[in-house]
Design a protein around this motif. Structure first.
Motif, PDB file in Angstrom:
ATOM      1  N   GLY A 244       0.542  -1.018  -0.032  1.00  0.00           N
ATOM      2  CA  GLY A 244      -0.187  -0.077   0.066  1.00  0.00           C
ATOM      3  C   GLY A 244       0.954   1.100  -0.022  1.00  0.00           C
ATOM      4  O   GLY A 244       2.127   1.219  -0.043  1.00  0.00           O
ATOM      5  N   THR A 245       0.270   2.202   0.811  1.00  0.00           N
ATOM      6  CA  THR A 245       1.302   3.302   0.664  1.00  0.00           C
ATOM      7  C   THR A 245       1.085   4.436   2.096  1.00  0.00           C
ATOM      8  O   THR A 245       0.779   3.371   2.751  1.00  0.00           O
ATOM      9  N   THR A 246       3.081   3.952   1.983  1.00  0.00           N
ATOM     10  CA  THR A 246       3.568   4.712   3.133  1.00  0.00           C
ATOM     11  C   THR A 246       3.957   6.178   2.970  1.00  0.00           C
ATOM     12  O   THR A 246       3.609   7.125   1.661  1.00  0.00           O
ATOM     13  N   THR A 247       3.493   6.930   4.662  1.00  0.00           N
ATOM     14  CA  THR A 247       4.030   8.112   4.913  1.00  0.00           C
ATOM     15  C   THR A 247       4.677   8.536   5.948  1.00  0.00           C
ATOM     16  O   THR A 247       5.076   7.706   6.491  1.00  0.00           O
ATOM     17  N   GLU A 248       6.245   8.709   5.344  1.00  0.00           N
ATOM     18  CA  GLU A 248       7.297   9.190   6.331  1.00  0.00           C
ATOM     19  C   GLU A 248       6.905  10.693   6.215  1.00  0.00           C
ATOM     20  O   GLU A 248       7.047  11.247   5.507  1.00  0.00           O
ATOM     21  N   THR A 249       7.379  11.162   8.025  1.00  0.00           N
ATOM     22  CA  THR A 249       7.197  12.520   7.784  1.00  0.00           C
ATOM     23  C   THR A 249       9.161  13.080   8.783  1.00  0.00           C
ATOM     24  O   THR A 249       9.826  11.719   9.429  1.00  0.00           O
ATOM     25  N   ARG A 250       9.512  13.860   8.029  1.00  0.00           N
ATOM     26  CA  ARG A 250      10.993  14.134   8.395  1.00  0.00           C
ATOM     27  C   ARG A 250      11.197  15.441   8.746  1.00  0.00           C
ATOM     28  O   ARG A 250      10.341  16.491   8.542  1.00  0.00           O
ATOM     29  N   TYR A 251      12.131  15.616   9.562  1.00  0.00           N
ATOM     30  CA  TYR A 251      12.298  16.694  10.915  1.00  0.00           C
ATOM     31  C   TYR A 251      13.445  17.061  10.144  1.00  0.00           C
ATOM     32  O   TYR A 251      14.446  16.642  10.461  1.00  0.00           O
ATOM     33  N   TYR A 252      13.949  18.279   9.910  1.00  0.00           N
ATOM     34  CA  TYR A 252      15.496  18.898   9.339  1.00  0.00           C
ATOM     35  C   TYR A 252      15.746  20.579  10.178  1.00  0.00           C
ATOM     36  O   TYR A 252      14.185  20.826  10.984  1.00  0.00           O
ATOM     37  N   ILE A 253      16.740  20.666  11.063  1.00  0.00           N
ATOM     38  CA  ILE A 253      17.256  21.898  11.646  1.00  0.00           C
ATOM     39  C   ILE A 253      18.201  22.287  10.503  1.00  0.00           C
ATOM     40  O   ILE A 253      19.243  21.883   9.910  1.00  0.00           O
ATOM     41  N   SER A 254      17.747  23.565   9.932  1.00  0.00           N
ATOM     42  CA  SER A 254      18.759  24.021   9.210  1.00  0.00           C
ATOM     43  C   SER A 254      18.676  26.023  10.013  1.00  0.00           C
ATOM     44  O   SER A 254      18.236  26.277  10.174  1.00  0.00           O
ATOM     45  N   SER A 255      20.239  26.585   9.615  1.00  0.00           N
ATOM     46  CA  SER A 255      19.992  27.496   9.907  1.00  0.00           C
ATOM     47  C   SER A 255      20.201  28.845   8.326  1.00  0.00           C
ATOM     48  O   SER A 255      20.140  29.184   8.037  1.00  0.00           O
ATOM     49  N   LEU A 256      19.608  28.007   7.435  1.00  0.00           N
ATOM     50  CA  LEU A 256      19.474  28.543   5.953  1.00  0.00           C
ATOM     51  C   LEU A 256      18.185  29.276   6.209  1.00  0.00           C
ATOM     52  O   LEU A 256      17.218  29.591   6.371  1.00  0.00           O
ATOM     53  N   LYS A 257      18.387  30.765   5.259  1.00  0.00           N
ATOM     54  CA  LYS A 257      17.293  31.453   5.502  1.00  0.00           C
ATOM     55  C   LYS A 257      16.575  31.634   4.227  1.00  0.00           C
ATOM     56  O   LYS A 257      17.732  31.667   3.259  1.00  0.00           O
TER      57      LYS A 257
END
Length: 107
Positions: free
Chosen positions: A10-23
């Motif tokens: 079936g369909t799976t969904t992933e959640t990813r979290y990122y921390i960045s200093s990119l403005k």
């Protein structure tokens, strides 16, 4: 970022979290992130999985560089022949002497 992926179950969904200093805004961040993964999937994954670069036991200079060049050359040949799937190209072509002569227009 919640990418959906189709699997046989079936369909799976992933959640990813990122921390960045990119403005900048989230669209710019998303564009850069997708660009990174595009390179990772298009080049590095193919070299690691299809061509077995990580499994290679070659550790002696300049053989490491020579084999890397040969792998890149093979990928470029596959792509120049309009292959989209590199594993399929590797299986189908196994670039023999006849095909190399044709590619380089030798008689």
């Amino acid at each position: 970022m919640n990418p959906a992926r189709e699997t046989t179950q079936g369909t799976t969904t992933e959640t990813r979290y990122y921390i960045s200093s990119l403005k900048g805004n989230t669209k710019e961040f998303y564009r850069r992130l997708r660009g990174y993964w595009n390179v990772e999937n298009k080049v590095h994954y193919v070299k690691d999985v299809t061509q077995g670069e990580d499994k290679s036991r070659i550790r002696t200079t300049p053989l490491v560089q020579i084999w890397a060049l040969a792998r890149n050359f093979a990928l470029n040949l596959y792509r120049s022949h309009q292959f989209k799937n590199m594993a399929h190209a590797k299986t189908k072509c196994s670039f023999g002497l006849d095909l190399l002569k044709q590619v380089f227009r030798m008689k």
